[in-house]
Design a protein around this motif. Sequence first.
Motif, short mmCIF file in Angstrom:
data_model
loop_
_atom_site.label_atom_id
_atom_site.label_comp_id
_atom_site.label_asym_id
_atom_site.label_seq_id
_atom_site.Cartn_x
_atom_site.Cartn_y
_atom_site.Cartn_z
N VAL A 75 0.84 -1.21 0.00
CA VAL A 75 0.00 0.00 0.00
C VAL A 75 0.88 1.25 0.00
O VAL A 75 0.63 2.20 -0.75
CB VAL A 75 -0.97 0.00 1.22
N ALA A 76 1.94 1.24 0.81
CA ALA A 76 2.84 2.41 0.85
C ALA A 76 3.51 2.61 -0.50
O ALA A 76 3.67 3.75 -0.97
CB ALA A 76 3.89 2.21 1.95
N ALA A 77 3.91 1.51 -1.15
CA ALA A 77 4.54 1.62 -2.47
C ALA A 77 3.55 2.21 -3.47
O ALA A 77 3.93 2.98 -4.36
CB ALA A 77 5.03 0.25 -2.93
N MET A 78 2.27 1.86 -3.32
CA MET A 78 1.27 2.42 -4.23
C MET A 78 1.05 3.90 -3.97
O MET A 78 0.78 4.67 -4.90
CB MET A 78 -0.05 1.64 -4.10
N THR A 79 1.17 4.32 -2.70
CA THR A 79 1.08 5.75 -2.40
C THR A 79 2.23 6.50 -3.06
O THR A 79 2.05 7.59 -3.61
CB THR A 79 1.13 5.99 -0.87
N THR A 80 3.42 5.90 -3.01
CA THR A 80 4.58 6.52 -3.66
C THR A 80 4.33 6.64 -5.17
O THR A 80 4.61 7.68 -5.77
CB THR A 80 5.84 5.67 -3.40
N ILE A 81 3.79 5.58 -5.77
CA ILE A 81 3.48 5.63 -7.21
C ILE A 81 2.43 6.73 -7.48
O ILE A 81 2.56 7.50 -8.44
CB ILE A 81 2.93 4.27 -7.70
N GLY A 82 1.43 6.80 -6.60
CA GLY A 82 0.39 7.82 -6.78
C GLY A 82 0.98 9.22 -6.72
O GLY A 82 0.65 10.07 -7.54
N ASN A 83 1.88 9.44 -5.78
CA ASN A 83 2.51 10.76 -5.67
C ASN A 83 3.34 11.08 -6.91
O ASN A 83 3.30 12.20 -7.40
CB ASN A 83 3.39 10.82 -4.41
N ALA A 84 4.07 10.10 -7.38
CA ALA A 84 4.89 10.32 -8.59
C ALA A 84 3.99 10.59 -9.79
O ALA A 84 4.33 11.38 -10.68
CB ALA A 84 5.80 9.11 -8.84
C1 LIG Z 1 2.40 11.44 -0.80
O1 LIG Z 1 1.88 12.75 -0.85
C2 LIG Z 1 1.19 13.11 0.33
C3 LIG Z 1 0.51 14.45 0.10
O2 LIG Z 1 1.38 15.35 -0.55
C4 LIG Z 1 2.18 13.12 1.49
O3 LIG Z 1 1.51 13.47 2.68
C5 LIG Z 1 2.79 11.72 1.63
O4 LIG Z 1 3.79 11.74 2.63
C6 LIG Z 1 3.38 11.26 0.35
N1 LIG Z 1 3.71 9.85 0.52
C7 LIG Z 1 4.74 9.26 -0.09
C8 LIG Z 1 4.94 7.82 0.21
O5 LIG Z 1 5.49 9.84 -0.87
#
Ligand SMILES: *[C@@H]1O[C@H](CO)[C@@H](O)[C@H](O)[C@H]1NC(C)=O
Length: 177
Positions: free
Chosen positions: A23-32
């Motif tokens: 899930v954390a890796a997917m959050t990183t992908i989402g941010n990128a």
């Molecule tokens: C993803 O972006 C959110 C919102 O900008 C931030 O709070 C979060 O730390 C970021 N997470 C990762 C894994 O980069």
Amino acid sequence: MHISLLPISLLVARALADGAAIVAAMTTIGNATVKLNSTVSSFPDNPLLDLLDVGGLLTDSISLLNDINAATHIAQASANLTLLEAISLAQSTISLASMVESTLTNIVNSKPKFDKLVVVSPVILLNLKSEKSATDSFGAAVVAKVPAALQATAQNLLAPIDDAFNSAIATYGEFAL
Ligand SMILES: *[C@@H]1O[C@H](CO)[C@@H](O)[C@H](O)[C@H]1NC(C)=O
Ligand SMILES: *[C@@H]1O[C@H](CO)[C@@H](O)[C@H](O)[C@H]1NC(C)=O
Ligand SMILES: *[C@@H]1O[C@H](CO)[C@@H](O)[C@H](O)[C@H]1NC(C)=O
């Protein structure tokens, strides 16, 4: 008794950590993905080659690709996921799918801007192909860890991402030499 329970609780703890890691890796992908999307949006709509803008686009694409590949390694190294982990992953997948679809739509809509700089669109086409292939590998690695009864559902959640890539690749491919 206590001794034989210990390894099981360790296994459960490991599985929980694995699901959370994916899930954390997917959050990183989402941010990128969001970062690439915003670079695409702010790409200047004028025909003068601005190396800084092209560079930003490439940097964001490569960093997205690296994030997807890193996520694949995490998924491959993961234990089989529990039902609860699979459900939490499904939620992340739905949210990531909507980000990816929106970003690919933006990339398709921005094509006229990129076409003004002859070199850019073919490079985007190559990046889209790499990203689709990396995403397919990531999806396959995750689906393999989802409980067997949910694997078809997991595939269905990933299908819109694949469709969006195919359609973006088709749009950029039309003009490939
Ligand atoms: C993803 O972006 C959110 C919102 O900008 C931030 O709070 C979060 O730390 C970021 N997470 C990762 C894994 O980069
Ligand atoms: C991508 O950019 C477009 C255009 O600026 C915007 O409408 C859309 O909400 C963005 N999507 C994401 C996931 O940031
Ligand atoms: C993980 O699940 C797959 C089915 O999806 C099964 O074939 C495999 O044996 C399982 N592995 C473990 C360690 O339970």
